[in-house]
Design a protein around this motif. Structure first.
Motif, PDB file in Angstrom:
ATOM      1  N   LEU A 102      16.890  11.622   6.130  1.00 29.01           N
ATOM      2  CA  LEU A 102      17.651  12.835   6.460  1.00 29.01           C
ATOM      3  C   LEU A 102      16.769  13.954   7.004  1.00 29.01           C
ATOM      4  CD1 LEU A 102      20.395  14.299   6.379  1.00 29.01           C
ATOM      5  CD2 LEU A 102      19.874  14.973   4.030  1.00 29.01           C
ATOM      6  N   TYR A 103      15.580  14.128   6.426  1.00 31.60           N
ATOM      7  CA  TYR A 103      14.732  15.250   6.825  1.00 31.60           C
ATOM      8  C   TYR A 103      13.531  14.819   7.663  1.00 31.60           C
ATOM      9  CZ  TYR A 103      17.514  17.651   3.312  1.00 31.60           C
ATOM     10  OH  TYR A 103      18.568  18.175   2.588  1.00 31.60           O
ATOM     11  N   ARG A 104      13.576  13.627   8.202  1.00 29.38           N
ATOM     12  CA  ARG A 104      12.477  13.190   9.050  1.00 29.38           C
ATOM     13  C   ARG A 104      12.702  13.661  10.489  1.00 29.38           C
ATOM     14  NH1 ARG A 104      12.035   7.015   6.687  1.00 29.38           N
ATOM     15  NH2 ARG A 104      12.294   7.632   4.499  1.00 29.38           N
TER      16      ARG A 104
ATOM     17  N   GLU B  13       0.815  -1.206   0.000  1.00 32.37           N
ATOM     18  CA  GLU B  13       0.000   0.000   0.000  1.00 32.37           C
ATOM     19  C   GLU B  13       0.855   1.265   0.000  1.00 32.37           C
ATOM     20  OE1 GLU B  13      -2.152  -3.447   1.211  1.00 32.37           O
ATOM     21  OE2 GLU B  13      -0.350  -2.542   2.108  1.00 32.37           O
ATOM     22  N   GLU B  14       2.053   1.189   0.582  1.00 32.53           N
ATOM     23  CA  GLU B  14       2.944   2.344   0.576  1.00 32.53           C
ATOM     24  C   GLU B  14       3.449   2.631  -0.833  1.00 32.53           C
ATOM     25  OE1 GLU B  14       4.683   1.786   5.123  1.00 32.53           O
ATOM     26  OE2 GLU B  14       5.889   1.156   3.403  1.00 32.53           O
ATOM     27  N   VAL B  15       3.754   1.594  -1.588  1.00 33.17           N
ATOM     28  CA  VAL B  15       4.164   1.774  -2.985  1.00 33.17           C
ATOM     29  C   VAL B  15       3.015   2.377  -3.777  1.00 33.17           C
ATOM     30  CG1 VAL B  15       5.129   0.645  -5.024  1.00 33.17           C
ATOM     31  CG2 VAL B  15       5.673  -0.238  -2.741  1.00 33.17           C
TER      32      VAL B  15
ATOM     33  N   ALA C 176      -0.427   6.956   6.718  1.00 35.27           N
ATOM     34  CA  ALA C 176       0.062   6.880   8.098  1.00 35.27           C
ATOM     35  C   ALA C 176       1.584   6.927   8.149  1.00 35.27           C
ATOM     36  CB  ALA C 176      -0.441   5.590   8.754  1.00 35.27           C
ATOM     37  N   ASN C 177       2.232   6.431   7.093  1.00 37.13           N
ATOM     38  CA  ASN C 177       3.694   6.451   7.017  1.00 37.13           C
ATOM     39  C   ASN C 177       4.178   7.906   7.018  1.00 37.13           C
ATOM     40  OD1 ASN C 177       6.278   6.725   5.608  1.00 37.13           O
ATOM     41  ND2 ASN C 177       6.157   4.524   5.303  1.00 37.13           N
TER      42      ASN C 177
ATOM     43  N   SER D 290       4.646  13.298   4.433  1.00 39.93           N
ATOM     44  CA  SER D 290       5.310  14.548   4.048  1.00 39.93           C
ATOM     45  C   SER D 290       5.170  14.789   2.551  1.00 39.93           C
ATOM     46  CB  SER D 290       6.790  14.516   4.447  1.00 39.93           C
ATOM     47  OG  SER D 290       7.514  13.565   3.676  1.00 39.93           O
ATOM     48  N   ARG D 291       5.199  13.734   1.739  1.00 37.43           N
ATOM     49  CA  ARG D 291       4.979  13.884   0.299  1.00 37.43           C
ATOM     50  C   ARG D 291       3.541  14.330   0.030  1.00 37.43           C
ATOM     51  NH1 ARG D 291       8.945  12.056  -2.950  1.00 37.43           N
ATOM     52  NH2 ARG D 291       7.513  12.126  -4.716  1.00 37.43           N
TER      53      ARG D 291
END
Length: 568
Positions: free
Chosen positions: A426-428, A219-221, A252-253, A258-259
């Motif tokens: 890196l930006y999390r 589902e993330e893909v 939820a990821n 962020s995307r």
């Protein structure tokens, strides 16, 4: 294998691209097998059963732009040498359903595939019906004919005398999914292997196990691909009101969330430009809340737009609790300007706000116009006090070299393929927390003097290897040595800690120039940072934040206002 150079096929192998593609296919099926569906497994089986020439031809098509091809433009010597010709290599692909032999073509595809003389033959009736002259150019034909309602049809139906049929690759979406699962993004493509083999790109070799991968659930893909497709449609000019309805719920990821926020922000900006204020507010809300985990830019844009629309009370009700919660410097700076305005509009007394330290300033008048930073650099430079143009490269570069070990620590979820220029997280929000021990060890070297040798060693051993904070072309050995001699370690530590506070935002806004003063009297600064502003230019918010930081920490920095000398 953890090295990009180790996995890239040698370019003296005529089928190097096929070897690289098969490496990715094996990598993904080994590490992401549980995320593959019927389409991906079906492709894997069908691809493996093809003769080598047909596999090579399919990969050549995958690596080219678009899905439609003319067989005459698919001639490759190594494939022809093995199969006899392109048609012989193409036939098994058609038989396996990986390529469609005579797809229905829309007019736009026809224009992309045919040359102008061919278009005039294929569309002769349409050209006459549109009242266009026979010698009309391609752009004129395109503008006139694409507006007409024409049903898709195979090339032979458009043009019975066509010398060949156009074919269509049917598995591009599947191959893009496989590429995404390998790289963890769609920004990187198959050329990474070639660039690594040529030595144009080098990557740090980070150990990772077979369980290291970008995605944990299918589902993330799916979510990534859906968001990517919507962003592409926006860039192609589709109306934000139509795209907004298709935006899925926030994943939820955290990485995908962020995307999702960035997509909503982009849609909101476009809606605002088109005068659709209500839609823009809704999209900024989706981008910016819940706070503070989502997009700070989305929250500030929502508040400013609400203010312009006269929704002052709503804006203040959102802004005041946000000011108490936000840990984002850029957001806090924007709120300090916004809140007093909102309170005045509602007849409320403005609350006290923090005052920003005033940076040191000086003015120069030089012959010009010219490159402003270069003009100031050349004017101030002399042998005893050299000046370098270093905008956003010196402080960040020293940070990247000192903290190399921390940046490339092999933590779960950080590295999962050999072509990464930096950690995926890196930006999390938890980037620093997961590596605090590593960064503490690196920064401790600023206290005991080991930092100079660490930076020198990494500059020599790692030169050319991708690092998100090191721009090798801007960091010469001379500049490095002068910086290590003249910049006190306590200043470096303060700057590095501020970088770590917000790596995405604080890596920008640093001054344009550095002047080293190695002969300064004892107790005086041996360097200064200089932000240059040309005529009519003013400080950006991120520059103001850095200058205020320098002032608070006693770091020598100044703003140079440059004016051009008047000429007769």
């Amino acid at each position: 294998m953890n090295s990009a150079a180790a996995v890239a096929a040698p370019l003296d192998d005529p089928f190097y691209y096929l070897t690289n593609f098969e490496f990715v296919l094996a990598w993904v099926t080994e590490r992401h097998g549980d995320l593959l569906g019927e389409a991906e497994w079906g492709f894997h089986v069908a691809f493996a059963a093809l003769p080598r020439a047909s596999r090579a031809l399919l990969v050549r098509m995958v690596m080219r732009k678009g899905e439609h091809f003319r067989p005459s433009r698919l001639a490759y010597p190594e494939i022809d040498a093995e199969a006899g010709d392109t048609e012989a290599a193409l036939a098994p692909l058609v038989a396996a359903g990986l390529v469609e032999a005579a797809p229905a073509l829309e007019l736009a595809t026809l224009f992309a595939q045919l040359r102008l003389p061919e278009l005039r033959q294929a569309l002769a009736e349409e050209i006459r019906a549109a009242g266009l002259p026979p010698a009309a150019g391609k752009s004129v034909l395109r503008e006139a004919l694409l507006a007409r309602d024409a049903s898709p049809r195979p090339l032979a139906a458009w043009w019975p005398d066509a010398p060949e049929e156009v074919v269509r690759l049917t598995v591009m979406a599947t191959c893009d999914r496989l590429r995404l699962m390998f790289f963890g993004n769609l920004r990187q493509d198959w050329s990474e292997f070639v660039l690594a083999e040529l030595g144009h790109q080098r990557f740090e070799a980070v150990p990772f196990g077979v369980d290291a991968r970008a995605f944990c659930h299918r589902e993330e893909v799916d979510a990534y691909l859906a968001l990517h497709a919507l962003r592409g449609r926006l860039e192609e000019g589709e109306a934000p009101v139509e795209l907004a309805a298709a935006v899925p719920a926030r994943p939820a990821n955290p990485w995908l969330a962020s995307r999702h926020a960035r997509l909503c922000l982009a849609l909101g900006r476009q809606a605002e430009r088109q005068g659709e204020g209500g839609l823009a507010l809704s999209l900024y809300g989706r981008a910016g809340w819940p706070a503070p985990a989502a997009s700070g830019e989305g929250r500030i844009r929502l508040l400013r737009l609400a203010e312009r629309r006269g929704e002052t009370r709503k804006a203040l009700a959102l802004a005041e609790p946000l000011a108490r919660l936000s840990h984002d410097e850029a957001e806090a700076q924007a709120l300090e300007r916004l809140l007093p305005r909102l309170r005045r509009r509602l007849g409320l007394s403005p609350r006290a706000i923090s005052t920003e330290p005033v940076p040191e300033r000086f003015t120069l008048r030089l012959p010009g116009p010219a490159w402003v930073e270069g003009a100031v650099r050349d004017h101030l430079h002399h042998e005893a006090a050299p000046v370098h143009y270093v905008e956003n490269t010196l402080i960040t570069g020293l940070f990247g070299l000192l903290c190399w070990e921390a940046l490339f620590a092999a933590l779960p979820g950080a590295f999962f393929h050999p072509f990464q220029s930096g950690p995926a997280d890196l930006y999390r929000e938890d980037f620093l927390a997961r590596r605090r021990e590593y960064f503490d060890d690196c920064l401790a070297r600023l206290e005991d003097g080991r930092y100079r040798q660490t930076i020198r060693d990494n500059w020599r051993m790692k030169v050319g290897i991708a690092n998100p904070f090191v721009h090798w072309g801007a960091l010469s050995e001379e500049l490095l040595e002068q910086a290590l001699e003249c910049i006190p370690p306590e200043h470096l530590r303060a700057c590095f800690e501020r970088l770590l506070g917000d790596l995405r935002t604080n890596r920008a806004g640093l001054p344009d120039l550095v002047q080293f003063l190695p002969e300064a009297p004892a107790g005086e600064p041996r360097y200064r940072l200089i932000e240059v502003k040309g005529p009519g230019d003013r400080l950006q918010d991120n520059q103001r934040r850095w200058l205020a930081f320098f002032r608070r920490h006693g770091i020598p920095a100044a703003v140079c206002q440059l004016n051009w000398e008047e000429t007769a």
